[in-house]
Design an enzyme around this catalytic site. Structure first.
Site, PDB file in Angstrom:
ATOM      1  N   HIS A 490     -16.666  -8.235 -17.180  1.00 13.06           N
ATOM      2  CA  HIS A 490     -17.344  -8.117 -15.899  1.00 13.06           C
ATOM      3  C   HIS A 490     -17.625  -9.507 -15.330  1.00 13.06           C
ATOM      4  O   HIS A 490     -18.192 -10.362 -15.996  1.00 13.06           O
ATOM      5  CB  HIS A 490     -18.649  -7.352 -16.102  1.00 13.06           C
ATOM      6  N   GLU A 518     -13.066  -7.705 -14.277  1.00 13.63           N
ATOM      7  CA  GLU A 518     -13.654  -7.047 -13.111  1.00 13.63           C
ATOM      8  C   GLU A 518     -14.347  -8.081 -12.238  1.00 13.63           C
ATOM      9  O   GLU A 518     -15.200  -8.846 -12.701  1.00 13.63           O
ATOM     10  CB  GLU A 518     -14.663  -5.979 -13.526  1.00 13.63           C
ATOM     11  N   ASP A 520     -15.961  -9.210  -8.084  1.00 16.18           N
ATOM     12  CA  ASP A 520     -16.762  -8.652  -6.989  1.00 16.18           C
ATOM     13  C   ASP A 520     -16.468  -9.370  -5.680  1.00 16.18           C
ATOM     14  O   ASP A 520     -16.805 -10.552  -5.531  1.00 16.18           O
ATOM     15  CB  ASP A 520     -18.245  -8.791  -7.307  1.00 16.18           C
ATOM     16  N   HIS A 533     -21.022 -11.950  -7.096  1.00 12.95           N
ATOM     17  CA  HIS A 533     -21.624 -10.696  -7.536  1.00 12.95           C
ATOM     18  C   HIS A 533     -22.733 -10.252  -6.594  1.00 12.95           C
ATOM     19  O   HIS A 533     -22.841  -9.070  -6.252  1.00 12.95           O
ATOM     20  CB  HIS A 533     -22.178 -10.849  -8.948  1.00 12.95           C
TER      21      HIS A 533
END
Length: 738
Positions: A490, A518, A520, A533
């Site tokens: 993440h 992953e 953002d 994020h």
């Protein structure tokens, strides 16, 4: 007996014994370890030098102990320093050659590596470093490796400049205004000597200290304010400067000894003087800097790794001694530990030479000494470059009288080993490998076992998923009971020194474990898409306010913070930059944030990244929309309930286009996992809101964290989405899925 137990017994028995214990403890010596840069075996008068004047170091050798078979940790700078500080040879060190990361910085010595400074500090010593660190930038420097105080260069490239615009004190940048704009106002070595004396001034007799002095002289650039001692010599200027640098070191070592005497610290201080590797070839030829040995810096022949070592403590070490014991830089850690009466719990390669120093018993010999060195290709990113970023260029073994050397070219598959008998052939002129097949067999066996593959930069090789087409991507995510689990890191797997959503962080994670990442996306004021994020800048950058209030060019001026809140040199990347970077390396998982699914798909298509990126879809509507826009796109979809599975069954979207995210809740829902597997689809379970958070807040330790990951993976989950990608990768190593 444990020291704390001893103290507790003393308290119960007789309080006055505490004072006695402190007095005994205070007899532990101060330790000064001077390691200069690129000084050859033959550069001191006591080691045969005829042209360069070193009267004070020669006197140290006369009044102390001179070693003739001492070897540096490596043939180049950075690995030599790690070997000396950690007690490990370069088959076990993290750094095994000089190397520049993508950010043009030295690879950082991992914080979990224990240095002699950490061990001494934890046992009551005051610790200091003045000179060149060379093992990591701010936040990954001496402070995190046990040094109470540090001053000097952190990066070895900057250390080539003796008139730098800045230095670092306790990892904080100190501007040197007098050197601004290329001016030569303050010579860095002058500052090092001043800071050395300041450190000594600040010590108290009742507390011992360890002072590590990795001075940069006589390393190039070969400049010095005053070379008048050799001004009348008919030598090129560079050679005058080199000689003057060594004579200056000689004078300054005497100054340190004199300063210790002024402070009444000399009688309880042991001083070591050595070098990090051999001299450069040009000085070897001109001054006989390598003492007649073959080779020079960057070679594994004796001239590249055999260096001077002098131990000086007139009150304890009998003067005039010459030791022929075969020793190496990684022996310093156990030796200093024994001198200071502390124990080392970690396994190391070093063997203490305490008995040799003080004549207290038999010196335990090394079965062998081992080195390996990787050559860095400074043109690795240039057009038409055909060579790898680095390669194992040489290895060597010293085993008693025998010395083995092997050299490699970037494309070599076979290894030719040279063998020399150093008792008969100190210049390594006669290769006797063919005459001694039995010794050669032993050498080959050591080469096979002496090195571990736990140094991700050496050779530089990312753990990659090299997927070429959207069909291969769909096949990659199809469930199979024989496939091993995957880590989804993440925000790229941020950690100390590496921020969230940063390409350097992506690289760092892939150095340690194969992972999908992953990320953002957020819109900027001018409609560009960057990775962040939060919708705001405050937590993770040196900016403030909303991301959407700034243009891309304004955001590019900001710098990212790491997980410790420390500012780094890294910039906010764009989604385009990340998609281009990911090709041939990994798969990016594009979360939504404020960027709708159609725009994320558009960016994937624009960058020809259908094989390297997938999108997260939170609703059935978005799943259908994505499939209609591009039936090659793979989606991570929410599948926490059986009704979600039923809805997708009826949607017309093929299961081969989706993978199912189950939940952040533990334990994972095995029924959902089985239903997804029946449809040939991988399952994802998150850990960021449970065990990752517990680890970040100190509620569980690393062992418990790894065990938590193992429990999740043991449930049958195919992909674990984590905040700690590298740590999750460690757990994967323990998984062998049937």
């Amino acid at each position: 007996m444990n020291r704390s137990i001893i103290m507790a017994i003393m308290l119960m028995v007789q309080p006055s014994l505490i004072t006695l214990y402190a007095q005994i403890d205070n007899q532990r010596p101060n330790i000064i370890l001077i390691m200069v840069d690129d000084l050859g075996y033959g550069d001191l008068g006591s080691y045969g030098q005829k042209m360069i004047h070193t009267p004070n170091l020669d006197k140290m050798a006369e009044r102390g102990m001179k070693f003739t078979n001492y070897y540096s940790g490596s043939t180049v700078c950075a690995p030599s320093r790690e070997a000396l500080l950690t007690g490990m040879h370069t088959g076990h060190t993290f750094i095994r050659g000089n190397f520049l990361t993508d950010e043009m910085a030295d690879p950082a010595l991992p914080t979990e590596k224990k240095t002699i400074a950490e061990i001494l500090k934890n046992n009551g010593y005051k610790t200091g470093l003045i000179g060149k660190w060379g093992l990591g930038e701010p936040g990954k420097g001496p402070k995190s490796q046990g040094f109470d105080y540090s001053y000097g260069y952190l990066d070895q490239i900057n250390a080539h400049n003796y008139y730098p615009p800045f230095l670092f004190e306790n990892e904080k940048k100190i501007l040197l205004d007098e050197n601004e704009d290329g001016r030569q106002g303050t010579y860095s070595h002058d500052l090092f000597i001043d800071k050395t004396k300041d450190f000594i001034d600040g010590q108290q007799a009742e507390r011992p200290f360890f002072l590590y002095l990795p001075y940069t002289m006589p390393h190039g650039k070969h400049v010095i304010p005053d070379n008048s001692l050799y001004a009348n010599q008919d030598w090129p200027e560079k050679f005058k400067n080199y000689a003057a640098m060594i004579s200056r070191l000689d004078k300054d070592v005497k100054g340190i000894i004199d300063h210790l005497k002024e402070k009444n610290l000399d009688e309880n201080t042991i001083i070591f003087f050595t070098s990090d590797n051999g001299a450069n070839p040009e000085f070897g030829k001109f001054f006989n800097s390598n003492g007649g040995f073959r080779g020079a810096k960057r070679d594994m022949y004796e001239g590249g790794i055999r260096v001077p070592l002098i131990a000086y403590w007139p009150q304890k070490i009998k003067g005039g001694q010459v030791s022929d014991e075969i020793l190496a830089a990684w022996d310093f850690m156990p030796t200093i530990a024994e001198i200071s009466s502390v124990s080392i719990k970690e396994p190391i390669d070093g063997i203490s030479f305490y008995n040799t120093l003080f004549g207290t018993g038999v010196q335990f010999p090394h079965p062998y000494l081992y080195w390996e060195n990787y050559t860095y290709n400074y043109s690795w990113d240039k057009p038409n470059n055909a060579l790898p970023r680095n390669w194992l260029s040489s290895r060597a073994i010293r085993m008693g009288k025998w010395k083995a050397v092997s050299t490699h070219t970037p494309d070599s598959k076979n290894e030719t080993i040279e063998l020399y008998n150093l008792l008969l052939d100190r210049q390594e002129k006669h290769n006797v490998a063919e005459q001694h097949p039995d010794i050669l067999l032993d050498i080959k066996n050591i080469f096979e076992t002496a090195s571990t593959k736990n140094a991700p930069y050496f050779p530089y090789q990312l753990h990659t998923y090299d997927i070429k087409s959207s069909k291969q991507l769909k096949d990659f995510f199809r469930y199979s009971p024989v496939k091993k689990p995957i880590v989804s890191a993440h925000r790229g797997g941020p950690r100390q020194g590496f921020p969230e959503n940063c390409i350097a962080t992506f690289n760092n994670t892939l150095l340690h474990t194969p992972a999908i990442l992953e990320i953002d996306p957020h819109y900027t004021k001018d409609g560009e898409i960057i990775l962040m994020h939060d919708p705001t800048l405050d937590r993770t950058t040196n900016g403030s306010g909303k991301v959407s209030d700034y243009t891309l060019s304004e955001l590019k001026k900001l710098r990212l913070k790491d997980t410790e809140g420390e500012l780094t040199n890294y910039q906010i990347p764009t989604l385009d930059e990340a998609l281009i970077w990911a090709k041939g390396k990994t798969i990016l998982v594009l979360d939504q944030k404020d960027v709708p699914i159609e725009m994320r798909i558009q960016k994937i298509v624009e960058n020809n990244a259908e094989a390297n990126a997938i999108v997260i879809a939170y609703s059935l509507e978005d799943i259908k929309k994505a499939y209609q826009l591009n039936n090659n796109i793979v989606m991570e979809v929410m599948m926490g309930k059986k009704s979600n599975i039923k809805d997708l069954d009826e949607s017309g979207v093929p299961w081969q286009n989706v993978i199912g995210f189950i939940s952040h809740d533990l334990p994972p829902n095995k029924e959902i996992i089985e239903l997804l597997h029946e449809r040939g689809t991988m399952s994802i379970q998150g850990s960021s809101r449970n065990i990752d958070k517990q680890f970040a807040t100190g509620k569980i330790d690393k062992v418990q964290l790894i065990n938590g990951y193992l429990n999740i993976l043991g449930s049958g989950i195919d992909i674990i989405e984590v905040d700690l990608g590298i740590e999750a990768g460690e757990a994967l190593k323990n998984i062998n899925k049937p």
